[in-house]
Design an enzyme around this catalytic site. Structure first.
Site, mmCIF file in Angstrom:
data_model
loop_
_atom_site.group_PDB
_atom_site.id
_atom_site.type_symbol
_atom_site.label_atom_id
_atom_site.label_comp_id
_atom_site.label_asym_id
_atom_site.label_seq_id
_atom_site.Cartn_x
_atom_site.Cartn_y
_atom_site.Cartn_z
ATOM 1 N N TYR A 147 0.570 -1.425 0.217
ATOM 2 C CA TYR A 147 0.080 -0.242 0.194
ATOM 3 C C TYR A 147 1.158 1.214 -0.083
ATOM 4 C CZ TYR A 147 -3.881 3.370 1.785
ATOM 5 O OH TYR A 147 -4.056 4.896 1.770
ATOM 6 N N ASP A 154 9.498 2.416 -0.060
ATOM 7 C CA ASP A 154 8.342 3.593 0.242
ATOM 8 C C ASP A 154 8.475 2.663 1.942
ATOM 9 O OD1 ASP A 154 6.127 4.410 2.089
ATOM 10 O OD2 ASP A 154 4.290 3.596 0.231
ATOM 11 N N LYS A 178 4.237 9.148 8.463
ATOM 12 C CA LYS A 178 3.969 8.446 9.437
ATOM 13 C C LYS A 178 5.106 9.218 11.063
ATOM 14 C CE LYS A 178 1.298 5.062 8.471
ATOM 15 N NZ LYS A 178 1.278 4.475 6.751
HETATM 16 C C1 PLP Z 1 0.455 4.708 5.475
HETATM 17 C C2 PLP Z 1 1.151 4.645 4.649
HETATM 18 C C3 PLP Z 1 1.281 5.090 3.266
HETATM 19 C C4 PLP Z 1 0.114 6.771 2.722
HETATM 20 O O1 PLP Z 1 0.347 7.028 4.037
HETATM 21 P P1 PLP Z 1 -0.789 8.609 4.255
HETATM 22 O O2 PLP Z 1 -0.126 9.415 5.625
HETATM 23 O O3 PLP Z 1 -2.015 7.854 5.181
HETATM 24 O O4 PLP Z 1 -1.356 9.016 2.783
HETATM 25 C C5 PLP Z 1 2.207 5.315 2.396
HETATM 26 N N1 PLP Z 1 2.642 4.045 2.503
HETATM 27 C C6 PLP Z 1 3.082 2.964 2.806
HETATM 28 C C7 PLP Z 1 3.956 2.461 3.538
HETATM 29 C C8 PLP Z 1 2.520 3.571 4.767
HETATM 30 O O5 PLP Z 1 2.343 3.045 5.688
#
Ligand code: PLP
Length: 443
Positions: A157, A252, A282
């Protein structure tokens, strides 16, 4: 705040009338009553708790119930909620102004802190969400390479970016189908979705489409299908194939960054050479809307105003939010990571012991200080194997824990997040709840 369970019945149903009332009010004006779907408890049933206050490892809801929190706002609250030093810094920053619309020193200091910690990142741009970070990194990769195809992996994701909300159809290497209404088929068609940890599939995709691939984007160690670390062979194949074919590799680290270890997954990776671009979110915002993407200076120099790839943000580098991120990162010492690792060990140890005793099939997924629990006895290496787990049993376990005052992530496919406040008595109570809940759901 007092500790959960000190005065309340540990196992009885909690009063939830006020949460239910807020959910009803919310539903009247917000789709589903929530601003991010997972919060609606769709995967576990029941009603989400409306939280009004949080401190350390504890959440308190509108009905006055207290919960030990294993969600941590989905990762950011690595120091625990409302950490005194972060609170003080944020309050001081807010008293000097909320947003200037000019450059400010704090955003530079936050960028410096990221660059200092993550060696391959020479230059970084701050944004407001992980979604923005991955969206912008993709545009940058396409601008830099002059190509359009993007490779992603099933079960990874990257936020709700059109091109990345794509799921694999049948076949080994497939052009994606939109995974959401509203994503144009033409956009999904520029995304190639492959099974995770599958070197032959990656080789086949590059053999066929290599010249058109702008980037491979991968969750550094996936946490959004539960924790499923990459094999060293897979990491090395991604690096080798992107390089051979002139594509960029985007790691990511929105979830793993500054959490899996001091240097995120990068510090644990066996890729050899580093990826070209990284995305963070995060933890980097300490609970405020801050995210970032960065990498080699040569690639980042393509961004406006230095280069031709446009990217902007009214609130990007916001001084209050950047202060929260900066203070959080500076406070994330080796001692904090040791505390997280100890919490991981205690909690996963209790899960293994309690689930084994109760005869519940399970596997622990692990990436550094991060972990998740799969309710299956088959090995989990990709999305297909993660989906083998017993989600109905997870829902029962979730509610058994909630009744005992422990708030797990409301989905079987999420990591459990601990913090520097998950120590001593907090851990004891979580362990107790795990044993009692395991017995309850198999009784
Ligand atoms: C949470 C997350 C996102 C998206 O971040 P948001 O701040 O919710 O838009 C993208 N990549 C990873 C791996 C994530 O865990």
């Amino acid at each position: 705040m007092s500790m959960p369970g000190t005065a309340s019945p540990a196992e009885g149903a909690q009063p939830t009338a006020s949460s239910a009332a807020w959910l009803e009010r919310g539903r009247a004006v917000i789709p589903g009553g929530v601003n991010s779907p997972v919060r609606a408890f769709g995967a576990v049933g029941g009603e989400p708790r409306f939280v009004v206050e949080a401190e350390g490892a504890v959440l308190r809801d509108v009905d006055g119930n207290e919960y030990l929190d294993l969600v941590g706002s989905w990762g950011p609250m690595i120091l625990g909620h409302t950490h005194p030093e972060v609170l003080e810094a944020v309050t001081a920053a807010a008293s000097r102004g909320f947003s200037f619309g000019t450059p400010n020193p704090t955003e530079v200091e936050l960028a410096e802190e990221i660059v200092r910690r993550i060696d391959p990142v020479e230059s970084v741009r701050l944004v407001n969400s992980g979604t923005e970070a991955t969206m912008s990194a993709l545009r940058l990769a396409r601008g830099f390479t002059g190509r359009e195809l993007v490779v992603k992996f099933a079960g990874n994701y990257h936020g709700h970016v059109d091109a990345l909300l794509a799921s694999a159809g049948s076949g080994l290497a497939t052009f994606a189908l939109p995974d959401s209404a509203g994503v144009p088929a033409a956009t999904a068609a520029q995304t190639l979705v492959l099974p995770f940890n599958d070197v032959p599939a990656l080789e086949a995709a590059f053999a066929e489409h290599g010249a058109g691939v702008a980037a491979v984007i991968v969750e550094a160690s996936p946490g959004n299908m539960g924790i499923v670390p990459p094999t060293p062979e897979f990491e090395q194949a991604m690096r080798r194939l992107t390089r051979e074919h002139g594509a960029l590799l985007i790691s990511d680290e929105v979830m793993t960054g500054f959490r899996a270890s001091r240097t995120g997954w990068l510090g644990l990776s066996q890729m050899g050479d580093a990826p070209d671009l990284f995305t963070f979110g995060k933890v980097v915002g300490g609970g405020f809307p801050v995210a970032a993407f960065g990498g080699r200076a040569e690639v980042m120099a393509q961004l406006a105003p230095a280069g031709p790839v446009y990217q902007a943000g009214t609130l990007s580098g916001n001084p209050v939010a950047a202060t929260a991120g900066l203070t959080t990162l500076r406070r994330c010492t080796d001692e904090v990571y040791a505390t997280l690792d100890h919490a991981r060990e205690v909690i996963t140890g209790a899960v293994t012991e309690a689930f084994t005793a109760a005869g519940i099939p399970h596997r622990i997924g692990r990436a550094g200080t991060m972990f998740s629990v799969f309710l299956t006895d088959a090995e989990v290496t990709d999305y297909a194997s993660a989906q083998q787990q017993d989600t109905a049993l997870h829902a029962r376990f979730f509610h058994a824990m909630l009744r005992r005052g422990v708030h797990l992530p409301p989905s079987a496919f999420e990591a459990w997040f601990v913090s520097a406040a998950h120590t001593g008595d907090v851990l004891d109570r979580i362990v107790e709840a795990i044993h009692a809940s395991a017995r309850e759901i198999t009784a």
